[in-house]
Design a protein around this motif. Structure first.
Motif, PDB file in Angstrom:
ATOM      1  N   MET A 296       0.660  -1.294  -0.080  1.00  0.00           N
ATOM      2  CA  MET A 296      -0.022  -0.040  -0.076  1.00  0.00           C
ATOM      3  C   MET A 296       0.802   1.279   0.079  1.00  0.00           C
ATOM      4  O   MET A 296       1.967   1.490   0.342  1.00  0.00           O
ATOM      5  CB  MET A 296      -0.814  -0.139   1.217  1.00  0.00           C
ATOM      6  CG  MET A 296      -2.034  -0.963   1.383  1.00  0.00           C
ATOM      7  SD  MET A 296      -2.959  -0.925   2.733  1.00  0.00           S
ATOM      8  CE  MET A 296      -3.690   0.942   2.666  1.00  0.00           C
ATOM      9  N   THR A 297       0.282   2.236  -0.348  1.00  0.00           N
ATOM     10  CA  THR A 297       0.942   3.749  -0.278  1.00  0.00           C
ATOM     11  C   THR A 297       0.067   4.641   0.741  1.00  0.00           C
ATOM     12  O   THR A 297      -0.863   4.783   0.530  1.00  0.00           O
ATOM     13  CB  THR A 297       0.950   4.409  -1.646  1.00  0.00           C
ATOM     14  OG1 THR A 297       1.703   3.583  -2.732  1.00  0.00           O
ATOM     15  CG2 THR A 297       1.411   5.765  -1.693  1.00  0.00           C
ATOM     16  N   HIS A 298       0.711   4.942   1.823  1.00  0.00           N
ATOM     17  CA  HIS A 298       0.228   5.911   2.665  1.00  0.00           C
ATOM     18  C   HIS A 298       0.588   7.217   2.351  1.00  0.00           C
ATOM     19  O   HIS A 298       1.917   7.582   2.474  1.00  0.00           O
ATOM     20  CB  HIS A 298       0.755   5.365   3.999  1.00  0.00           C
ATOM     21  CG  HIS A 298       0.584   3.810   4.391  1.00  0.00           C
ATOM     22  ND1 HIS A 298      -0.585   3.343   5.092  1.00  0.00           N
ATOM     23  CD2 HIS A 298       1.283   2.635   3.988  1.00  0.00           C
ATOM     24  CE1 HIS A 298      -0.600   1.896   5.253  1.00  0.00           C
ATOM     25  NE2 HIS A 298       0.398   1.869   4.484  1.00  0.00           N
TER      26      HIS A 298
ATOM     27  N   ASP B  51       5.220  -1.839   2.053  1.00  0.00           N
ATOM     28  CA  ASP B  51       4.409  -0.472   2.047  1.00  0.00           C
ATOM     29  C   ASP B  51       5.347   0.799   1.720  1.00  0.00           C
ATOM     30  O   ASP B  51       6.557   0.705   1.947  1.00  0.00           O
ATOM     31  CB  ASP B  51       3.387  -0.157   2.999  1.00  0.00           C
ATOM     32  CG  ASP B  51       2.323  -1.011   3.179  1.00  0.00           C
ATOM     33  OD1 ASP B  51       2.217  -1.989   2.428  1.00  0.00           O
ATOM     34  OD2 ASP B  51       1.785  -0.802   4.183  1.00  0.00           O
TER      35      ASP B  51
ATOM     36  N   ASN C 126      -6.548   6.459   5.476  1.00  0.00           N
ATOM     37  CA  ASN C 126      -6.219   6.204   4.195  1.00  0.00           C
ATOM     38  C   ASN C 126      -6.946   7.528   3.429  1.00  0.00           C
ATOM     39  O   ASN C 126      -7.961   7.548   3.142  1.00  0.00           O
ATOM     40  CB  ASN C 126      -6.905   5.105   3.606  1.00  0.00           C
ATOM     41  CG  ASN C 126      -6.697   4.852   2.023  1.00  0.00           C
ATOM     42  OD1 ASN C 126      -6.089   5.664   1.520  1.00  0.00           O
ATOM     43  ND2 ASN C 126      -7.474   4.096   1.473  1.00  0.00           N
TER      44      ASN C 126
END
Length: 313
Positions: A56-58, A82, A240
């Protein structure tokens, strides 16, 4: 939940009154705040310090507006692989790795540093482990005022007396400033239990004493931000910002402005009480910090619109 960009003076937001609107009105009455709008431009440059992960990209906003020395959100939970993407929304800030015991000093252990950058810059960092990683703004004076954040914050055991939630009552009882911030945060999050409890389990046991109140301030500010943008917070407490899509994000006034605005309003009220009263039919608008105070039931004064940073999400 969909949001529309509020029009200044329109008296509408999302088409109808909501519990959150009513809550904001209480804050306006108590603290006051100017209103402005802002749409960030497309990113001008990007730096990848350690590549991009496969997970994921935070997204973390570096200063949501000029003068607000915060990373939003203050803390994120990320897995190995991530990517954390830092997006500048104001000038003259850095993202520099530090440590829990020396929050405002650059670490030599697997360091990363963006250098001082300006609005629209982005900086990515791949997560290689799940250890707590602290970062701060290296611009002189910013970290000491609370501009630091955490990737994978330390969590206290259930019922621990070193958790933020356990320590907060004493902080509030011993500081009138913290008490005012706490009251403001509670009003802003009164209709969002997930936002109201966000960050409660952060473990304070190893943090330097001088930083504890700043951790509390950062958590409270993130709570008000998440309450204003409930679609960005899931039931497990994970944030998110990409969940907002192209919808503008609402940015509350900084938590440190609560005391100054509250004091200003109290002084103005006392002055008004000792001066000749105006006629009941007067149409002269009142002002708060230079912004017109409009008598609208849904006006979101005290909030700044920030377009969701689509290019980063």
């Amino acid at each position: 939940m969909a949001y529309s960009t509020p029009a200044y003076g329109s008296g509408s937001w999302g088409g109808s009154s909501s519990p959150y609107d009513s809550c904001v009105q209480q804050c306006i009455a108590s603290y006051g705040s100017p209103m402005a709008s802002y749409t960030p431009p497309t990113a001008t440059s990007t730096m990848a310090s350690s590549g991009s992960g496969s997970g994921m990209t935070h997204t973390v906003i570096v200063a949501p507006t000029q003068g607000v020395l915060r990373y939003v959100p203050f803390a994120i939970n990320a897995s190995v692989g991530d990517t954390v993407m830092f997006v500048w929304n104001a000038n003259e800030h850095t993202v520099t790795k530090s440590s829990e015991l020396a929050i405002c000093n650059e670490t030599s252990a697997s360091p990363f540093a963006s250098g001082e950058q300006n609005k629209s810059f982005t900086f990515t960092q791949m997560v290689n482990d799940t250890n707590s990683t602290f970062f701060y703004c290296g611009t002189p004076g910013h970290c000491e005022k609370g501009m630091f954040g955490i990737i994978n914050p330390p969590n206290a055991a259930m019922g621990s007396n070193t958790s933020l939630s356990s320590m907060m009552p004493a902080m509030v009882a011993n500081s009138s400033t913290m008490s005012a911030m706490w009251s403001y945060t509670n009003m802003m999050t009164s209709n969002n239990s997930a936002a109201a409890s966000w960050g409660s389990n952060i473990d304070m046991s190893s943090m330097p004493e001088w930083a504890m109140s700043l951790v509390a301030e950062n958590v409270m500010y993130s709570r008000t931000f998440l309450a204003a943008n409930p679609e960005t917070l899931d039931a497990t407490g994970n944030v998110n910002l990409g969940a907002a899509g192209s919808t503008p994000l609402m940015v509350p006034m900084d938590i440190t402005a609560v005391m100054s605005n509250s004091t200003s309003n109290s002084t103005a009220a006392m002055a008004a009480g000792s001066s000749p009263s105006t006629s009941a039919g007067s149409t002269t608008p009142t002002t708060t910090n230079g912004a017109r105070a409009l008598a609208s039931p849904n006006m979101l004064a005290g909030l700044i619109t920030l377009a969701a940073i689509a290019f980063a999400l």
